[in-house]
Write an enzyme that holds these catalytic residues in place. Sequence first.
Site, short mmCIF file in Angstrom:
data_model
loop_
_atom_site.label_atom_id
_atom_site.label_comp_id
_atom_site.label_asym_id
_atom_site.label_seq_id
_atom_site.Cartn_x
_atom_site.Cartn_y
_atom_site.Cartn_z
N TYR A 114 0.83 -1.21 0.00
CA TYR A 114 0.00 0.00 0.00
C TYR A 114 0.87 1.25 0.00
CZ TYR A 114 -3.26 3.59 1.53
OH TYR A 114 -4.00 4.74 1.60
N GLU B 59 -3.87 7.14 -3.88
CA GLU B 59 -3.63 5.86 -3.22
C GLU B 59 -3.36 4.80 -4.27
OE1 GLU B 59 -6.42 4.69 0.22
OE2 GLU B 59 -7.06 3.43 -1.43
#
Length: 378
Positions: free
Chosen positions: A101, A189
């Site tokens: 991530y 993101e």
Amino acid sequence: MKLHEYQAKQVLGRFGVPVPSGKICKSPEEVADYARELGAAVVVKAQVHTGGRGKAGGVKVATGPSEARDAARHILGMTIKDLVVHQVLAEPALEISQEYYLGVVLDRATQRNAVIVSAAGGMDIEEVAESAPEKIARHWIDPIIGFRSWHAAELVKRGGLPEQLRTQAAALLQKLVRAYHEVDANMTEINPLALVGEDQLIAADGKMVIDDNALYRQPDLALLEDEAENDPIEAEARSRGIQYVRLGGNVGVIGNGAGLVMATIDEVGRAGGQPANFLDIGGGAKAELVRSSLELVLMNQNVRSVFFNIFGGITRGDEVAKGILQAQDTLEIKVPMVIRLAGTRAAEGRALLAGSSLIAAESMQEAAAEAVRLAGEA
Ligand code: GDP
Ligand code: MN
């Protein structure tokens, strides 16, 4: 303004972030053709403004054209968190061995941009944030120093990425931060950042939200607005030049001045109700703007009552009253309306409204209580 995954990936690609090359498709046939041309497994992904598509069945890997067609048939038209899927992104499927991530987000509490890294990426990142917060590393960018290579290197290490990937991941992270700044994003993101083979990192998903107040200096991105399928009422409000934000409740709110409208929203909450929207008619609003604003508020089918909160300064009470009367003539209004009118020409305004069905209240608190009560009855 939220970008779709395929748009976010285009933007990230421009800044050198490795992204798969894909194709946006609106029919199962298109997806099947794409898979046939590619001659390899494809991933078919719903393009809607929400995460959690994977868990909702909106992301499917298909090994050939007919499977790809079936996947697209299943995904097109499905509803994910109240959003209907009108288009899918077809891409070569990746063989993912690990999911990481990377993210950047505006942190209002610290007034800084926060860069976030975790080796525990994938569909359960929210869970990880709750149950194992130590697996998520954060760095708040000092606006004077900026995000430097050593910050990136330290952060990917602290986030738990394996040693042999850290140089690559740090470089990628710097590109992500650069993209975030240059397109005036307030969130971006990559989840998952996929590990493919031994050592290749690629953005399997991409999210990006652009600061609406910066769209004037991001003309390329502003063009994506239509395609971005944002809220239709908010889009209509923007084209009318009206400040409108949809909220989840059933009491329509119209006021003059952003501060007063926010106070009005709080007052509705205090009275035990839930506002359906924020709408600021601004200073000096004329009758036509009031009519147009009311029309917008009523486009939301959840609205059960409308609360006007007008404190006249440069806005005149009689102009607002005229607007409401005009609206009553031209629109079919089925919900009760409550008004609190104070300040400049309030008495004239109230006189104009005297014969109408509008309910006048003395104070903002009284008006809020009445609007909430009426919404509950409807
Ligand atoms: P989200 O659930 O809305 O965040 O959608 P994602 O794009 O992140 O996809 C959800 C999950 O699908 C990912 O976490 C991956 O595990 C999986 N996925 C996405 N793209 C691919 C792909 O190309 N190949 C494979 N095997 N899985 C994928
Ligand atoms: Mn994702």
